[in-house]
Scaffold this motif. Structure first.
Motif, PDB file in Angstrom:
ATOM      1  N   ARG B  67       0.907  -1.162   0.066  1.00 12.86           N
ATOM      2  CA  ARG B  67      -0.078  -0.024  -0.004  1.00 12.86           C
ATOM      3  C   ARG B  67       0.869   1.260   0.019  1.00 12.86           C
ATOM      4  O   ARG B  67       0.792   2.300  -0.811  1.00 12.86           O
ATOM      5  N   SER B  68       1.970   1.189   0.660  1.00 13.45           N
ATOM      6  CA  SER B  68       2.831   2.452   0.874  1.00 13.45           C
ATOM      7  C   SER B  68       3.472   2.581  -0.616  1.00 13.45           C
ATOM      8  O   SER B  68       3.322   3.761  -1.142  1.00 13.45           O
ATOM      9  N   ALA B  69       3.890   1.516  -1.089  1.00  8.20           N
ATOM     10  CA  ALA B  69       4.387   1.747  -2.630  1.00  8.20           C
ATOM     11  C   ALA B  69       3.549   2.529  -3.498  1.00  8.20           C
ATOM     12  O   ALA B  69       4.008   3.366  -4.189  1.00  8.20           O
ATOM     13  N   LEU B 124      10.969   5.727   3.568  1.00  9.10           N
ATOM     14  CA  LEU B 124      10.443   6.929   3.726  1.00  9.10           C
ATOM     15  C   LEU B 124       9.013   7.105   4.102  1.00  9.10           C
ATOM     16  O   LEU B 124       8.268   5.891   3.847  1.00  9.10           O
ATOM     17  N   LYS B 125       8.612   7.790   4.942  1.00 10.83           N
ATOM     18  CA  LYS B 125       7.214   8.031   5.225  1.00 10.83           C
ATOM     19  C   LYS B 125       6.618   8.974   4.178  1.00 10.83           C
ATOM     20  O   LYS B 125       7.423   9.472   3.229  1.00 10.83           O
ATOM     21  N   CYS B 368      16.637  13.781   5.968  1.00 12.34           N
ATOM     22  CA  CYS B 368      17.358  13.402   7.382  1.00 12.34           C
ATOM     23  C   CYS B 368      17.167  14.514   8.476  1.00 12.34           C
ATOM     24  O   CYS B 368      16.977  14.176   9.728  1.00 12.34           O
ATOM     25  N   ALA B 369      17.587  15.575   8.081  1.00 10.88           N
ATOM     26  CA  ALA B 369      17.656  16.673   8.934  1.00 10.88           C
ATOM     27  C   ALA B 369      16.191  17.074   9.522  1.00 10.88           C
ATOM     28  O   ALA B 369      16.156  17.419  10.582  1.00 10.88           O
ATOM     29  N   LEU B 370      15.246  16.759   8.732  1.00 10.32           N
ATOM     30  CA  LEU B 370      13.857  17.157   9.055  1.00 10.32           C
ATOM     31  C   LEU B 370      13.241  15.961   9.650  1.00 10.32           C
ATOM     32  O   LEU B 370      12.222  16.045   9.949  1.00 10.32           O
ATOM     33  N   GLY B 371      14.177  15.084  10.185  1.00 10.39           N
ATOM     34  CA  GLY B 371      13.802  13.949  11.216  1.00 10.39           C
ATOM     35  C   GLY B 371      13.279  12.893  10.441  1.00 10.39           C
ATOM     36  O   GLY B 371      12.149  12.721   9.591  1.00 10.39           O
ATOM     37  N   ARG B 372      13.987  11.827  10.672  1.00 15.81           N
ATOM     38  CA  ARG B 372      13.632  10.507  10.414  1.00 15.81           C
ATOM     39  C   ARG B 372      14.101   9.393  11.284  1.00 15.81           C
ATOM     40  O   ARG B 372      15.166   9.600  12.051  1.00 15.81           O
ATOM     41  N   ARG B 373      13.590   8.258  11.024  1.00 12.30           N
ATOM     42  CA  ARG B 373      13.879   7.112  12.044  1.00 12.30           C
ATOM     43  C   ARG B 373      14.875   6.029  11.418  1.00 12.30           C
ATOM     44  O   ARG B 373      15.180   6.156   9.933  1.00 12.30           O
ATOM     45  N   SER B 374      15.501   5.287  12.237  1.00  8.57           N
ATOM     46  CA  SER B 374      16.604   4.768  11.449  1.00  8.57           C
ATOM     47  C   SER B 374      16.058   3.300  10.928  1.00  8.57           C
ATOM     48  O   SER B 374      16.554   2.455  10.332  1.00  8.57           O
ATOM     49  N   ALA B 375      14.974   2.797  11.414  1.00 11.83           N
ATOM     50  CA  ALA B 375      14.346   1.390  10.865  1.00 11.83           C
ATOM     51  C   ALA B 375      13.373   1.638   9.822  1.00 11.83           C
ATOM     52  O   ALA B 375      12.988   2.729   9.503  1.00 11.83           O
ATOM     53  N   PRO B 376      13.362   0.679   9.036  1.00  5.13           N
ATOM     54  CA  PRO B 376      12.441   0.725   7.763  1.00  5.13           C
ATOM     55  C   PRO B 376      10.910   0.930   8.222  1.00  5.13           C
ATOM     56  O   PRO B 376      10.622   0.576   9.537  1.00  5.13           O
ATOM     57  N   TYR B 377      10.083   1.363   7.380  1.00  2.00           N
ATOM     58  CA  TYR B 377       8.842   1.478   7.598  1.00  2.00           C
ATOM     59  C   TYR B 377       7.996   0.414   7.152  1.00  2.00           C
ATOM     60  O   TYR B 377       8.518  -0.120   6.034  1.00  2.00           O
ATOM     61  N   LEU B 378       6.865   0.256   7.484  1.00  2.00           N
ATOM     62  CA  LEU B 378       6.012  -0.874   7.202  1.00  2.00           C
ATOM     63  C   LEU B 378       4.445  -0.258   6.848  1.00  2.00           C
ATOM     64  O   LEU B 378       4.370   0.891   7.165  1.00  2.00           O
ATOM     65  N   ASP B 379       3.843  -0.809   6.089  1.00  2.00           N
ATOM     66  CA  ASP B 379       2.499  -0.329   5.871  1.00  2.00           C
ATOM     67  C   ASP B 379       1.702   0.079   7.125  1.00  2.00           C
ATOM     68  O   ASP B 379       1.031   1.256   7.403  1.00  2.00           O
ATOM     69  N   ASP B 380       1.870  -0.938   8.140  1.00  2.00           N
ATOM     70  CA  ASP B 380       0.850  -0.582   9.122  1.00  2.00           C
ATOM     71  C   ASP B 380       1.135   0.788  10.072  1.00  2.00           C
ATOM     72  O   ASP B 380       0.624   1.301  10.816  1.00  2.00           O
TER      73      ASP B 380
END
Lengths: 403, 403, 403
Positions: B67-69, B124-125, B368-380
């Motif tokens: 769904r994310s893709a 990415l979100k 990255c500077a505008l904030g992101r996490r280290s782990a991959p994202y999932l649909d959920d």
């Protein structure tokens, strides 16, 4: 002197009027011809969508054979189109056909080959599909030359087959049955072909893509002025077979079979091929209804009995989608088209059936002779176990060590 | 008096002949130009099918990220096209390009952006994809202006890149690698990207849609008279890369990888881009074969090693589908096109690579500077747990109380 | 004598200049008209892709109802197109419309019918869908005749609705709600409609196919010269609704709902329908954004409350995708189009809503009167248990007895 000037002026005017008009007409004519070619190109792209997405996904119903079916589709298209072009550049030197005409004829060959492959789906390895393509295309081109272009002078008179009911659909189907007949093994016969759980929706996707672009298939090579009537005829025939398939499926089976809906709905497109640019709209609708009934009867009643009787497996049931409706379409032309040559039409059908059956039987023997196994193939034999494992460098822990 | 009348008549005839012809030619010319625009519009629609259905479904292979893709594809297309139009209406005041030309150029920008996003897919979100699009489009447009339109006077001579091997494919891929390089975290690297069980068929659907409409992508902006030859070249290149991919995949891996079939089959389309309207058919086929081999080699051999070496993840392997074949196509033009400016072509490739890499690295840092996490994202994380729960007002008993 | 000859020559030149120019212009004109028809045919094929693949797969989200949804789509299209043609050949005798115009109008009727069916999806048997089609098409044609063609003289002035926001989308949605209102049973209301696990990706496939071809839907019948601007307007409106849907979905629900993305992204196409050939690009973008917000608000906030309040189920939420955005588009025309007749536009909208609601309520009663059950339907009731069981002659051992 004055008269002389006037005469020159008069002559100049005449020349200008003639040549100016001629040039304007010719310039416009050239550009019109080019625009006509680009429109034909559009139909060629529609046919390509049918070949890959349409036929490809229609065949994604065999359990554990989805990747193989799609890859085979890719390979069959990619081997047959250049092969047909090669033949064109050998024999087509004096040909007045344009480039897009050749492309569309090559796509027709690919379509017929995909139909043929449907009969033996699940029982060939990838390189055997390639071999099948290499054996198929020359025999297909020979039949096309004899039946459509009057090659060898075997047929006197014109065979009516604009959209290829005979030379594309029936030829491909019977060729495929020939291959199946000469290579089906007992263990293949004993192993029933099962379906995937999501396969019906994929098949219906392929079916719908075929339905949508079928008018462009039939109208691909007709003159621009005939495109609208041809398209409407094809759409009416498909509407007819779709409705007929539903009623026939319920009537013959008690319940609807999704396989009927995915396949027999298209029988109208197959059968209207021969007369797509000549039939009246009402006739087109009727041909579609008839084709839908014949095709559903084939899938619901004939298929299981014929399979049991012959011990030969026609995986996709191409006899019932392309074979019988194709012959029906070729025969229907004799009733529908005024001034048709009965002799030529019948000869065209018979030569097609004989060449297809013979070519198929021989091709099957050749493929077997170059080595094949008795049991059906599964994706796993040729494909890596899990598709799309990316960055699989080494087993790594998941989600440890967040930075 | 009589002569006078005749003179007037003569003059009138002359004027009529001249002006009549001119008007007829002009009227026909205007309408022809309009019909040519509508044909270009058709190719623009084909490209749109590639952007959404093609690229979208090609990227639906990451487990729990389907769904994310698809949503990301929707957002990337929807942000880049208006953005590119905005640039056109700022800078394109004196532009003689028509509206459909602008639309097609905007679609090219969107295609390049989708390629770029493929490198960081799954990490990415949704709002970060939007940010990526906003950062990408201006740099893409700058590079296009410099390389294609001679902007800033950096390149003297014409860069041969009709179908965008360099400015669309290579640019997007290298930009994406830049983003990936500046943002891949250790935990992302440690979390292998897994595939869905039905993903291979979805990816092959996307792949086939791209294959089918690729000729319209390359021929989008060529003159009508050049469309047929361009289309046939692209199709032959795709046939070449498809066959080559099969043999290379078996040869290099032992078994076929469905990822190779879904991706490397398209490398011929990428590589023929630069020379699609200029190459001979045989050359196009050869470029396709070469591109298929290079791309499959990339997926089968280079990808895992480069990933391990750099600890950076290129999710979709855009380097191997778009990066290397794109550069190959740009370089091939120097051998194939007579009278090409070597200096301009090389400058075009180098400037593209530098601008893409730089733009990608900077964009990655900004994201990255505008904030992101280290782990991959999932649909959920971003999507509601179960899709399509309709009338979910309250838990209700099922099938009680039939009326 | 000499003068006489010259006079004849002069006359001949004049005649030639006039007639030659006229003939050249006419020949070119005829061919241009034919090419224009073939281009319209292309858009008709695009619409067919929307009808079958687009609407069909958008509706494949109801659990255990995938085959039914796709088969229903097939049947609804196949019954409505010939039915509309039948009406045309009864009433269209003096009509100057070409064949492709009739085909496109028939496809519009089919689109409206599919929208209508979306409201009651999952609660009709196949033959009830056919009955719904037979009841729907005449009322649809009546409304089209009154609103678009000034039938019965009810509306004085022109209703602005090029792409059918009012007569296609709003009509179909409200008709469907009428059917749902008169037939939803308590047990249907009690049985929540669940989704398949892979359904979201299928729905997004359908959604994307609709998005891609929407410009051809809106531009289907506009003059060739207006196609480019219309197409760009539709694309900008769709970009607007896509971006707006994402932000609205996150804002209103906290998380993104895939159903919003699959549906509300298309609201821009629905709402731009009325003014697609008249709005400025910026206005089109703004209408798209507004429609995306309204539609997402409908799915996220209104749907559950309205369902609870009315105890009626709108399976696909057609009120929120087609109903509200369609009315929005019709009303927006009053602000956007200069010189529009407010009275005519309002009358057009009101007559459409009244005819649709009335027609829907009556049709629902008729369908119920001819017998229906209270509980929702599942694939299994009408479809054979397992799809695509081929050569299922008898239970056979697998892989015994290899030859």
């Amino acid at each position: 002197m004055k008269i002389c000037t006037k005469n020159i002026l008069l002559l100049a005017t005449l020349i200008f009027a003639v040549s100016g008009t001629a040039i304007a007409a010719e310039t416009a004519g050239t550009t019109l011809a080019i625009l006509g070619e680009v429109q034909k190109y559009n139909r060629a792209i529609h046919i390509m969508a049918m070949l890959l997405v349409g036929f490809g996904f229609l065949m994604v119903f065999v359990k554990k054979y989805g990747r193989s079916a799609l890859t085979a589709t890719y390979l069959l298209v990619s081997v047959s189109i250049p092969l047909y072009f090669l033949k064109e550049s050998f024999f087509g030197i004096g040909s007045s056909e344009g480039l897009i005409d050749k492309l569309i004829l090559a796509e027709f060959a690919a379509a017929s080959l995909l139909i043929c492959a449907g009969a033996v789906l699940g029982r060939l390895k990838m390189d055997q599909y390639l071999l099948l393509g290499i054996l198929f295309v020359p025999i297909y081109a020979l039949n096309e030359w004899i039946v459509v272009n009057g090659g060898l002078g075997l047929i006197s008179g014109k065979v009516v087959d604009t959209g290829g009911s005979i030379v594309i659909h029936a030829f491909g189907a019977i060729f495929g049955l020939g291959v199946a007949a000469s290579m089906t093994t007992q263990s293949e016969y004993d192993a029933p072909i099962e379906c995937d759980d999501t396969s019906d929706r994929y098949s219906l996707l392929g079916s719908m893509v075929l339905w949508v672009f079928w008018p462009s298939f039939c109208a691909a090579l007709v003159a621009p002025a005939d495109v609208p009537a041809t398209a409407v005829n094809v759409i009416l025939a498909l509407c007819g077979s779709t409705i007929a398939t539903y009623f026939a499926s319920v009537r013959l089976r008690g319940k609807i079979a999704a396989a009927d809906i995915a396949n027999a709905t298209l029988a109208g497109g197959v059968a209207i091929g021969s007369t797509c640019d000549l039939a009246a709209p009402g006739t087109a609708f009727a041909i579609g209804i008839l084709a839908g009934i014949v095709s559903t009867f084939g899938f619901a009643i004939i298929q299981s009995r014929l399979t049991e009787m012959t011990k030969k497996v026609d995986t996709c049931g191409v006899l019932y989608l392309h074979g019988l409706p194709g012959i029906l379409g070729g025969v229907a032309a004799m009733l529908v088209v005024s001034g048709i040559s009965f002799g030529a039409q019948l000869s065209g059908i018979l030569i097609t059936l004989v060449l297809a059956a013979g070519g198929g039987l021989i091709s099957g023997k050749v493929i077997c002779a170059l080595g094949r196994r008795s049991a059906p193939y599964l994706d796993d034999e040729e494909f890596e176990g899990e598709a799309f494992e990316m960055n699989e460098v080494q087993p790594r822990a998941v989600e440890t060590d967040p930075v």
